[in-house]
Design a protein around this motif. Structure first.
Motif, PDB file in Angstrom:
ATOM      1  N   GLU A  45       0.838  -1.191   0.000  1.00  0.00           N
ATOM      2  CA  GLU A  45       0.000   0.000   0.000  1.00  0.00           C
ATOM      3  C   GLU A  45       0.884   1.257   0.000  1.00  0.00           C
ATOM      4  OE1 GLU A  45      -3.907  -1.739   2.412  1.00  0.00           O
ATOM      5  OE2 GLU A  45      -2.706  -0.119   3.245  1.00  0.00           O
ATOM      6  N   ARG A  46       0.292   2.348  -0.447  1.00  0.00           N
ATOM      7  CA  ARG A  46       1.009   3.613  -0.436  1.00  0.00           C
ATOM      8  C   ARG A  46       1.225   4.039   1.017  1.00  0.00           C
ATOM      9  NH1 ARG A  46      -0.479   7.862  -5.080  1.00  0.00           N
ATOM     10  NH2 ARG A  46      -0.330   5.856  -6.176  1.00  0.00           N
ATOM     11  N   GLU A  47       2.447   4.497   1.306  1.00  0.00           N
ATOM     12  CA  GLU A  47       2.870   4.761   2.676  1.00  0.00           C
ATOM     13  C   GLU A  47       3.264   6.230   2.832  1.00  0.00           C
ATOM     14  OE1 GLU A  47       6.514   3.139   5.569  1.00  0.00           O
ATOM     15  OE2 GLU A  47       6.696   3.071   3.389  1.00  0.00           O
ATOM     16  N   PHE A  48       2.885   6.826   3.946  1.00  0.00           N
ATOM     17  CA  PHE A  48       3.268   8.191   4.248  1.00  0.00           C
ATOM     18  C   PHE A  48       4.765   8.273   4.520  1.00  0.00           C
ATOM     19  CE2 PHE A  48       3.096  12.437   5.692  1.00  0.00           C
ATOM     20  CZ  PHE A  48       3.807  12.533   6.894  1.00  0.00           C
ATOM     21  N   VAL A  49       5.413   9.272   3.912  1.00  0.00           N
ATOM     22  CA  VAL A  49       6.842   9.480   4.114  1.00  0.00           C
ATOM     23  C   VAL A  49       7.090  10.743   4.936  1.00  0.00           C
ATOM     24  CG1 VAL A  49       9.058   9.890   2.985  1.00  0.00           C
ATOM     25  CG2 VAL A  49       7.430   8.285   1.976  1.00  0.00           C
ATOM     26  N   ALA A  50       6.607  11.864   4.447  1.00  0.00           N
ATOM     27  CA  ALA A  50       6.853  13.131   5.129  1.00  0.00           C
ATOM     28  C   ALA A  50       5.913  14.192   4.579  1.00  0.00           C
ATOM     29  CB  ALA A  50       8.297  13.587   4.935  1.00  0.00           C
ATOM     30  N   ARG A  58       6.727  23.454   9.941  1.00  0.00           N
ATOM     31  CA  ARG A  58       7.107  22.229  10.645  1.00  0.00           C
ATOM     32  C   ARG A  58       6.850  21.024   9.739  1.00  0.00           C
ATOM     33  NH1 ARG A  58       5.312  20.251  16.726  1.00  0.00           N
ATOM     34  NH2 ARG A  58       6.429  18.268  16.649  1.00  0.00           N
ATOM     35  N   SER A  59       7.760  20.064   9.797  1.00  0.00           N
ATOM     36  CA  SER A  59       7.642  18.861   8.989  1.00  0.00           C
ATOM     37  C   SER A  59       7.353  17.651   9.863  1.00  0.00           C
ATOM     38  CB  SER A  59       8.936  18.624   8.194  1.00  0.00           C
ATOM     39  OG  SER A  59       9.157  19.677   7.285  1.00  0.00           O
ATOM     40  N   TYR A  60       6.698  16.682   9.264  1.00  0.00           N
ATOM     41  CA  TYR A  60       6.307  15.455   9.962  1.00  0.00           C
ATOM     42  C   TYR A  60       6.787  14.271   9.126  1.00  0.00           C
ATOM     43  CZ  TYR A  60       3.428  18.746  12.475  1.00  0.00           C
ATOM     44  OH  TYR A  60       3.004  19.817  13.219  1.00  0.00           O
ATOM     45  N   TYR A  61       7.170  13.188   9.814  1.00  0.00           N
ATOM     46  CA  TYR A  61       7.787  12.062   9.127  1.00  0.00           C
ATOM     47  C   TYR A  61       7.160  10.740   9.535  1.00  0.00           C
ATOM     48  CZ  TYR A  61      11.353  15.538   8.152  1.00  0.00           C
ATOM     49  OH  TYR A  61      12.006  16.670   7.734  1.00  0.00           O
ATOM     50  N   GLY A  62       7.168   9.809   8.579  1.00  0.00           N
ATOM     51  CA  GLY A  62       6.789   8.459   8.906  1.00  0.00           C
ATOM     52  C   GLY A  62       7.877   7.791   9.740  1.00  0.00           C
ATOM     53  N   ASP A  63       7.494   6.805  10.532  1.00  0.00           N
ATOM     54  CA  ASP A  63       8.439   6.174  11.449  1.00  0.00           C
ATOM     55  C   ASP A  63       9.616   5.534  10.711  1.00  0.00           C
ATOM     56  OD1 ASP A  63       5.868   5.018  13.777  1.00  0.00           O
ATOM     57  OD2 ASP A  63       6.940   6.927  13.640  1.00  0.00           O
ATOM     58  N   SER A  64       9.378   5.021   9.535  1.00  0.00           N
ATOM     59  CA  SER A  64      10.430   4.287   8.830  1.00  0.00           C
ATOM     60  C   SER A  64      11.520   5.201   8.259  1.00  0.00           C
ATOM     61  CB  SER A  64       9.825   3.454   7.700  1.00  0.00           C
ATOM     62  OG  SER A  64       9.173   4.295   6.775  1.00  0.00           O
ATOM     63  N   VAL A  65      11.283   6.501   8.219  1.00  0.00           N
ATOM     64  CA  VAL A  65      12.272   7.406   7.629  1.00  0.00           C
ATOM     65  C   VAL A  65      12.792   8.447   8.611  1.00  0.00           C
ATOM     66  CG1 VAL A  65      11.175   7.096   5.386  1.00  0.00           C
ATOM     67  CG2 VAL A  65      10.631   9.128   6.761  1.00  0.00           C
ATOM     68  N   LYS A  66      12.262   8.466   9.805  1.00  0.00           N
ATOM     69  CA  LYS A  66      12.699   9.449  10.792  1.00  0.00           C
ATOM     70  C   LYS A  66      14.196   9.332  11.050  1.00  0.00           C
ATOM     71  CE  LYS A  66       8.428  10.109  13.410  1.00  0.00           C
ATOM     72  NZ  LYS A  66       7.699   9.817  14.680  1.00  0.00           N
ATOM     73  N   GLY A  67      14.859  10.473  11.062  1.00  0.00           N
ATOM     74  CA  GLY A  67      16.297  10.496  11.303  1.00  0.00           C
ATOM     75  C   GLY A  67      17.133  10.315  10.052  1.00  0.00           C
ATOM     76  N   ARG A  68      16.516   9.901   8.949  1.00  0.00           N
ATOM     77  CA  ARG A  68      17.256   9.687   7.697  1.00  0.00           C
ATOM     78  C   ARG A  68      16.813  10.651   6.594  1.00  0.00           C
ATOM     79  NH1 ARG A  68      16.692   5.057   4.964  1.00  0.00           N
ATOM     80  NH2 ARG A  68      14.569   4.677   5.724  1.00  0.00           N
TER      81      ARG A  68
END
Length: 127
Positions: A45-50, A58-68
């Motif tokens: 499925e399509r997944e939220f990235v940021a 302010r920016s928001y990130y999906g858990d799988s990309v946080k910090g990268r």
């Protein structure tokens, strides 16, 4: 109407970096739009990235990309950038830019909340 055009995808090796761009155009577009990135891997499925919420900065990130991954926005150019560092093979997907004028903050990670979408750009990370 709003048009979104992504660029910057490609084939890289694990650990490399890549920067995606999304340029918005159209008479209706303004800095008050929320702009975001989603991705879709084959069979998933399509997944939220940021996303960056309206003009608040302010920016928001999906858990799988946080910090990268880091999202930035240039309102003068109507463009958002997704800087992707320390890429992994599991980051391989088609990356889509999305925009919406009316969504509220609690909807920022919900695909159905966005009215406008780009065509997508392929990112492939080899191991």
């Amino acid at each position: 109407q709003v048009q979104l055009e992504e660029s910057g995808g490609g084939l890289v090796q694990a650990g490399d970096s890549l920067r995606l761009s999304c340029a918005a155009s159209g008479n209706a577009f303004s800095s008050s739009y929320t702009m975001g990135w989603f991705r879709q891997a084959p069979g998933k499925e399509r997944e939220f990235v940021a996303a960056t919420f309206r003009s608040y900065g302010r920016s928001y990130y999906g858990d799988s990309v946080k910090g990268r991954f880091t999202l930035s926005r240039d309102n003068a150019k109507n463009t958002v950038y997704l800087q992707m560092n320390s890429l992994k093979p599991e980051d391989t997907a088609v990356y889509y830019c999305a925009a919406d004028r009316t969504l509220i903050l609690s909807q920022i990670a919900t695909m159905a909340s966005y009215d406008y979408w780009g065509q997508g750009t392929q990112v492939t990370v080899s191991s």
